[in-house]
Write an enzyme that holds these catalytic residues in place. Structure first.
Site, PDB file in Angstrom:
ATOM      1  N   ASP A  48       0.846  -1.199   0.000  1.00  0.00           N
ATOM      2  CA  ASP A  48       0.000   0.000   0.000  1.00  0.00           C
ATOM      3  C   ASP A  48       0.883   1.252   0.000  1.00  0.00           C
ATOM      4  OD1 ASP A  48      -1.969   2.058   0.710  1.00  0.00           O
ATOM      5  OD2 ASP A  48      -3.268   0.365   1.227  1.00  0.00           O
ATOM      6  N   SER A  89      -7.311   3.845  -0.995  1.00  0.00           N
ATOM      7  CA  SER A  89      -7.034   2.403  -0.996  1.00  0.00           C
ATOM      8  C   SER A  89      -8.287   1.583  -1.287  1.00  0.00           C
ATOM      9  CB  SER A  89      -6.463   1.975   0.351  1.00  0.00           C
ATOM     10  OG  SER A  89      -5.209   2.563   0.541  1.00  0.00           O
ATOM     11  N   THR A 142      -8.040  -2.241   2.011  1.00  0.00           N
ATOM     12  CA  THR A 142      -7.459  -3.155   1.017  1.00  0.00           C
ATOM     13  C   THR A 142      -7.944  -4.597   1.203  1.00  0.00           C
ATOM     14  OG1 THR A 142      -5.556  -1.686   0.807  1.00  0.00           O
ATOM     15  CG2 THR A 142      -5.310  -3.917  -0.079  1.00  0.00           C
ATOM     16  N   GLU A 262      -0.935  -7.999   2.055  1.00  0.00           N
ATOM     17  CA  GLU A 262      -0.743  -6.556   1.984  1.00  0.00           C
ATOM     18  C   GLU A 262       0.319  -6.071   2.968  1.00  0.00           C
ATOM     19  OE1 GLU A 262      -3.072  -2.283   2.057  1.00  0.00           O
ATOM     20  OE2 GLU A 262      -3.610  -3.755   3.573  1.00  0.00           O
ATOM     21  N   ASP A 267       2.229   2.743   3.269  1.00  0.00           N
ATOM     22  CA  ASP A 267       1.323   3.889   3.114  1.00  0.00           C
ATOM     23  C   ASP A 267       1.306   4.790   4.352  1.00  0.00           C
ATOM     24  OD1 ASP A 267      -1.076   5.248   1.875  1.00  0.00           O
ATOM     25  OD2 ASP A 267      -2.069   4.382   3.632  1.00  0.00           O
ATOM     26  N   HIS A 271       2.000   8.790   4.720  1.00  0.00           N
ATOM     27  CA  HIS A 271       1.094   9.786   5.314  1.00  0.00           C
ATOM     28  C   HIS A 271       1.808  10.572   6.419  1.00  0.00           C
ATOM     29  CE1 HIS A 271      -2.721   8.876   3.357  1.00  0.00           C
ATOM     30  NE2 HIS A 271      -2.480   7.590   3.504  1.00  0.00           N
ATOM     31  N   ASP A 309      -1.571   0.089  -4.709  1.00  0.00           N
ATOM     32  CA  ASP A 309      -2.819   0.758  -5.112  1.00  0.00           C
ATOM     33  C   ASP A 309      -2.538   2.176  -5.619  1.00  0.00           C
ATOM     34  OD1 ASP A 309      -1.946   1.351  -2.546  1.00  0.00           O
ATOM     35  OD2 ASP A 309      -3.885   1.000  -1.589  1.00  0.00           O
ATOM     36  N   HIS A 310      -1.522   2.817  -5.012  1.00  0.00           N
ATOM     37  CA  HIS A 310      -1.175   4.208  -5.334  1.00  0.00           C
ATOM     38  C   HIS A 310       0.137   4.522  -4.631  1.00  0.00           C
ATOM     39  CE1 HIS A 310      -2.261   4.910  -1.216  1.00  0.00           C
ATOM     40  NE2 HIS A 310      -3.425   4.312  -1.439  1.00  0.00           N
TER      41      HIS A 310
HETATM   42 ZN   LIG Z   1      -3.278   5.886   2.447  1.00  0.00          ZN
END
Ligand SMILES: [Zn+2]
Length: 372
Positions: A48, A89, A142, A262, A267, A271, A309-310
């Site tokens: 993620d 997500s 996710t 995952e 991720d 953040h 995912d990104h």
């Molecule tokens: Zn995120």
């Protein structure tokens, strides 16, 4: 005069040699074509928030090496959601699990909030085993997008209800409270899961390493009351859970399995704009990828796909960096809209080359499984 015949001899020798090599190659190819190695299992690894810079930083941090270098096929996906250029997500995972572009926040539903059958549900219908492992809660966007259908990722109690009724054979992740500390109008989910054939337990009762899954039952283990810790603060279950998942899913069923693993907190490091957090989570995920590749190599019928995912944080490695001392800069505390790499290994890996929408990952997995 004597040079010409010698040249001719050398030339003829090489032509002959090449001819033989070609012949051998053709034989190998035609054997492969007669008995194509069909995809029996798919292991989808989602890092993620893992864009190319997260991968690069992680790679440099471990002496310029990553398990991702083992992958023969690389593609790029376009990660955007139906309502936003920059995905979250939920929409990102729903694109992989259901093959639809949907709005940010959507779990296993299309842009009109209609439920769409997931790859995991399709696999289970075919008699295959299914598994989910995450370093977030198991009801987080996710993993949830593979078994739940909800208009909002925030409806954790409803998402937990869906897991209790689901066909997920094996899961490990955080979020015990969504199963045991619920509104009075809601059932204690451990009870209903046990009657739905689950062997379920959590970190409060024992450690994951001390549990042996009962192969005649479905298996669930919750690793934290809410969010699991970052790996830098002592979380260590993800490699073990991934290994146990493969062992469990591969043990009895001859129809194959679908497993999603995952690395959720790459991720969260993004953040938090914390480069060390991103890298430590990547390093653990990279080790898991290596273990999965070892299994796939021995198995020969497992397709391994690694993607994200990104990207998160708009991470950059700054000019003053050295291999031993990476200097980071972030442009955002949210996700960004850059294209995302896809790595594939195993039978049918080649269909993952190129540039395509994130939803294509779903269709490529269907094609690999030969699902209609
Ligand atoms: Zn995120």
């Amino acid at each position: 005069m004597s040079r010409v015949p010698l040249f001719l001899i050398v030339f003829l020798f090489f032509s002959c040699d090449q001819g033989q090599t070609k012949k051998v190659t053709n034989t190998t190819l035609s054997t492969t074509n007669n008995t194509p190695k069909k995809v029996k299992n798919i292991i989808l690894l989602i890092g993620d928030g893992m864009g190319l810079t997260q991968i690069s930083a992680g790679m440099y941090s471990q002496g310029n090496k990553t398990s991702l270098e083992e992958f023969p096929v690389i593609g790029l996906h376009k990660s955007h959601a139906s309502n936003k250029l920059v995905t979250d997500s939920a929409a990102g995972a729903t694109a992989f699990s259901c093959g639809v572009k949907t709005y940010n926040g959507a779990i296993g539903v299309d842009k009109d909030t209609m439920a769409v059958e997931t790859i995991l549900e399709k696999a289970r219908k075919q008699g295959m085993k299914t598994g989910l492992v995450a370093s977030s809660t198991i009801v987080h966007a996710t993993p949830a997008s593979f078994y739940s259908h909800n208009k909002s990722r925030k409806n954790y109690d409803e998402i937990a209800d869906d897991l209790a009724q689901s066909s997920v054979d094996f899961f490990v992740g955080g979020g015990k409270m969504f199963f045991t500390e619920r509104a009075e109008t809601r059932k204690d989910l451990y009870q209903s899961m046990r009657s739905n054939g689950y062997m379920i337990s959590d970190f409060f009762e024992s450690e994951l390493k001390d549990i042996t899954p009962d192969l005649s039952k479905k298996f669930g283990f919750l690793t934290a009351n809410k969010d699991p810790l970052p790996v830098a603060q002592g979380r260590d279950y993800l490699p073990l859970a991934s290994e146990m998942a493969i062992e469990y899913l591969d043990a009895v069923e001859d129809k194959g399995f679908f497993l999603m693993i995952e690395g959720s907190q790459i991720d969260w490091g993004g953040h938090a704009n914390n480069g060390e957090y991103v890298v430590s989570e990547f390093v653990e995920f990279d080790q898991i990828i290596g273990n999965v590749l070892d299994f796939a190599e021995k198995d020969g019928q497992t397709l391994v796909i690694v993607t994200a995912d990104h990207e998160t944080g708009g991470l950059a490695i700054q000019p003053e960096s050295t291999m031993d001392s990476l200097q980071y800069a972030f442009t955002s505390t949210y996700h960004t809209g850059t294209m995302i790499p896809v790595f594939a290994y195993g039978p049918d890996a080649e269909i993952f080359a190129g540039i395509y929408e994130n939803t294509e990952i779903f269709y490529k997995m269907l094609q690999a499984f030969d699902f209609k």
